[in-house]
Design an enzyme around this catalytic site. Sequence first.
Site, PDB file in Angstrom:
ATOM      1  N   GLU A  73      18.454 -29.037 -26.588  1.00 39.21           N
ATOM      2  CA  GLU A  73      18.890 -27.912 -25.831  1.00 39.21           C
ATOM      3  C   GLU A  73      17.506 -26.961 -25.482  1.00 39.21           C
ATOM      4  OE1 GLU A  73      21.625 -23.899 -26.176  1.00 39.21           O
ATOM      5  OE2 GLU A  73      21.777 -25.364 -27.777  1.00 39.21           O
ATOM      6  N   THR A  74      16.401 -27.097 -26.336  1.00 42.05           N
ATOM      7  CA  THR A  74      15.260 -26.712 -25.833  1.00 42.05           C
ATOM      8  C   THR A  74      14.720 -27.062 -24.469  1.00 42.05           C
ATOM      9  OG1 THR A  74      14.608 -26.314 -28.292  1.00 42.05           O
ATOM     10  CG2 THR A  74      12.729 -26.411 -26.669  1.00 42.05           C
TER      11      THR A  74
END
Length: 153
Positions: A73-74
Amino acid sequence: MTEAPTPAPEPAEQSEAELTALFESMNAGTLGERMGIEFLEVSPGRVVARMPVEGNTQPYGLLHGGASVVLAETVGSIAAALHAGRDRIAVGLDISSTHHRGVRSGHVTATTTPLSQGRSVATYDVAIVDDEGNRVNTSRITCMLRDAPPRAR
C-alpha cells in the site's frame, strides 16, 4: 482509507534522487518508518522500496502478511500520488494481496507497475520479492485521485 501526501513540486520538475529523498522525509513518523520501509527508487512510472523482515514477523518467525500489505500500500499510494500531481491526493480504495512464500530473514523489496492510470482512479500491481528475487507476495492496489482539500495543498 489511506491517504498519500502529494509532493509540492510537479514530479517532472524533480530528479529521481530528489523524489526519493522527498518521500523518505515524508515517511518520518509514519507506520512506514516504524516498519523500516526505505525508498530505493521514486519516479512517476516506478516506485521501489524495501523493508526488513526482522521486526515485521508473526509468531512463527515468518514475515507477517500484514507487513507485506503495508509495504504494497505504501509504494502503490506513492505511485498514485505522483501520478495525481500537485494539488491532488491519492486515497486508497482497494487492496488485494496473495502471499506466495514465507520469508524469515533479510529484506523484501516491492516494485510497482501501473495497470491503469486515469484522472480519477489509478491501479497498480505490486510485486514483492525476497533477497534472492523469489516472489513473496503479489498485491494490487487501487487509489481514487481527487483534488486536495485546501489544508493539504
